[in-house]
Design a protein around this motif. Sequence first.
Motif, short mmCIF file in Angstrom:
data_model
loop_
_atom_site.label_atom_id
_atom_site.label_comp_id
_atom_site.label_asym_id
_atom_site.label_seq_id
_atom_site.Cartn_x
_atom_site.Cartn_y
_atom_site.Cartn_z
N ALA A 121 0.84 -1.20 0.00
CA ALA A 121 0.00 0.00 0.00
C ALA A 121 0.87 1.25 0.00
CB ALA A 121 -0.90 0.00 1.23
N LEU A 122 0.47 2.25 -0.76
CA LEU A 122 1.19 3.51 -0.79
C LEU A 122 0.87 4.30 0.47
CD1 LEU A 122 0.73 4.77 -4.46
CD2 LEU A 122 2.77 3.79 -3.42
N SER A 123 1.85 5.04 0.93
CA SER A 123 1.62 5.93 2.07
C SER A 123 0.63 7.01 1.66
CB SER A 123 2.94 6.58 2.47
OG SER A 123 2.71 7.66 3.33
N PRO A 124 -0.23 7.45 2.59
CA PRO A 124 -1.17 8.52 2.24
C PRO A 124 -0.49 9.86 1.96
CG PRO A 124 -1.49 7.81 4.53
CD PRO A 124 -0.46 6.91 3.92
N LEU A 125 0.82 9.98 2.28
CA LEU A 125 1.53 11.22 1.99
C LEU A 125 1.98 11.30 0.53
CD1 LEU A 125 2.59 13.83 3.34
CD2 LEU A 125 4.74 12.61 3.74
N VAL A 126 2.10 10.18 -0.15
CA VAL A 126 2.58 10.17 -1.53
C VAL A 126 1.66 11.03 -2.40
CG1 VAL A 126 2.88 8.70 -3.58
CG2 VAL A 126 3.74 7.94 -1.35
N GLY A 127 2.27 11.89 -3.20
CA GLY A 127 1.50 12.74 -4.10
C GLY A 127 2.03 14.17 -4.12
N ALA A 128 1.25 15.06 -4.70
CA ALA A 128 1.61 16.46 -4.87
C ALA A 128 0.85 17.32 -3.85
CB ALA A 128 1.31 16.92 -6.29
N TRP A 129 1.55 18.29 -3.27
CA TRP A 129 0.99 19.12 -2.21
C TRP A 129 1.38 20.58 -2.41
CZ3 TRP A 129 -1.88 16.96 1.76
CH2 TRP A 129 -1.86 15.56 1.84
N ARG A 130 0.56 21.47 -1.86
CA ARG A 130 0.84 22.91 -1.82
C ARG A 130 0.68 23.35 -0.37
NH1 ARG A 130 -2.64 27.41 -5.12
NH2 ARG A 130 -1.42 29.21 -4.48
N SER A 131 1.66 24.10 0.16
CA SER A 131 1.63 24.48 1.56
C SER A 131 1.93 25.97 1.73
CB SER A 131 2.66 23.66 2.35
OG SER A 131 2.57 23.91 3.72
N LYS A 132 1.17 26.62 2.59
CA LYS A 132 1.44 28.01 2.97
C LYS A 132 2.36 27.97 4.19
CE LYS A 132 -2.87 29.81 1.15
NZ LYS A 132 -2.30 30.45 0.00
N ILE A 133 3.47 28.72 4.12
CA ILE A 133 4.52 28.66 5.14
C ILE A 133 4.62 30.02 5.83
CG2 ILE A 133 6.96 28.21 5.53
CD1 ILE A 133 5.46 25.80 4.33
N ALA A 134 4.74 30.00 7.16
CA ALA A 134 4.90 31.24 7.93
C ALA A 134 6.09 31.08 8.86
CB ALA A 134 3.64 31.54 8.73
N GLY A 182 15.16 15.96 -1.39
CA GLY A 182 15.38 15.33 -0.10
C GLY A 182 14.71 14.00 0.05
N VAL A 183 14.52 13.65 1.33
CA VAL A 183 13.95 12.35 1.71
C VAL A 183 12.86 12.57 2.75
CG1 VAL A 183 16.04 11.05 1.17
CG2 VAL A 183 15.75 12.01 3.45
N TRP A 184 11.99 11.58 2.87
CA TRP A 184 10.94 11.62 3.90
C TRP A 184 10.72 10.20 4.39
CZ3 TRP A 184 6.39 8.89 3.38
CH2 TRP A 184 6.10 8.40 2.11
N ARG A 185 10.15 10.13 5.60
CA ARG A 185 9.82 8.82 6.17
C ARG A 185 8.65 8.96 7.13
NH1 ARG A 185 15.09 7.97 10.08
NH2 ARG A 185 14.75 9.83 11.35
N GLU A 186 7.95 7.85 7.33
CA GLU A 186 6.86 7.81 8.30
C GLU A 186 7.47 7.51 9.66
OE1 GLU A 186 2.46 5.80 8.86
OE2 GLU A 186 3.85 4.89 7.45
N VAL A 187 7.06 8.27 10.69
CA VAL A 187 7.57 8.04 12.05
C VAL A 187 6.49 7.48 12.98
CG1 VAL A 187 9.46 9.70 11.86
CG2 VAL A 187 7.23 10.47 12.67
N ALA A 188 5.23 7.62 12.59
CA ALA A 188 4.08 7.09 13.32
C ALA A 188 2.89 7.20 12.37
CB ALA A 188 3.82 7.89 14.61
N TYR A 205 5.31 20.51 -3.05
CA TYR A 205 6.09 19.30 -2.84
C TYR A 205 5.55 18.17 -3.71
CZ TYR A 205 6.37 21.26 2.00
OH TYR A 205 6.50 22.04 3.11
N VAL A 206 6.43 17.23 -4.02
CA VAL A 206 6.03 15.92 -4.52
C VAL A 206 6.73 14.90 -3.62
CG1 VAL A 206 6.11 14.26 -6.41
CG2 VAL A 206 5.68 16.68 -6.88
N PHE A 207 5.92 14.13 -2.90
CA PHE A 207 6.42 13.04 -2.06
C PHE A 207 6.31 11.76 -2.88
CE2 PHE A 207 5.12 16.27 0.95
CZ PHE A 207 6.17 16.28 1.86
N ASN A 208 7.45 11.17 -3.20
CA ASN A 208 7.48 9.97 -4.02
C ASN A 208 7.37 8.71 -3.18
OD1 ASN A 208 8.06 11.32 -6.62
ND2 ASN A 208 9.91 11.95 -5.54
N ALA A 209 6.85 7.63 -3.78
CA ALA A 209 6.64 6.37 -3.07
C ALA A 209 7.94 5.80 -2.52
CB ALA A 209 5.97 5.35 -3.98
N GLY A 210 9.07 6.05 -3.13
CA GLY A 210 10.33 5.49 -2.67
C GLY A 210 10.97 6.23 -1.52
N GLY A 211 10.34 7.32 -1.02
CA GLY A 211 10.89 8.05 0.12
C GLY A 211 11.71 9.27 -0.26
#
Length: 162
Positions: free
Chosen positions: A22-35, A76-82, A51-57
């Motif tokens: 199963a793919l992580s629910p984070l995988v995909g394209a996102w837009r974020s407002k940053i302060a 960069g890289v990303w990972r699930e911590v919980a 951002y684009v979070f790819n399935a491979g991390g």
Amino acid sequence: MPRWTAGAVALLLGAGCASAPALSPLVGAWRSKIAFSGGVFASIKDLEFMYVFNAGGTLTESSNYDEAPPVPPAYGVWREVAPFQYEAKYLFYLTRPPYRFEQLIAGEGWAPDGRGEFLEQIRLSPDGKSFESTITYQPFDSAGRPAMGEGKATGHGTRIGF
């Protein structure tokens, strides 16, 4: 010609039809407002990351300020911590302006001047359509030493979709 038993055929067919992880629910394209609350980015009030979070991390990030001063996207890289919680680390190259206008005319442009590093803690909503995050930014000089301008920020992301 080899003779296949029913068991061998079933095993091969079953292996070929095994479900993909199963793919992580984070995988995909996102837009974020940053302060940002401090540091070199604090004066920017309309900062956005895509951002684009790819399935491979791995991930790619770009902002609406990548051209001021000109810098490439961050990688960069990303990972699930919980469950529904992630951390991301992504870097981009910093540039410095030419010392004299004549350098621009000569094609020298903006020179490399270190790198920036973002560490982001992401809390995904249960429906997977938005997230809240906290970000720490640290610039590094061209020798790899921490430089002035670090800061902290919050982000609110939404999934890009149809």
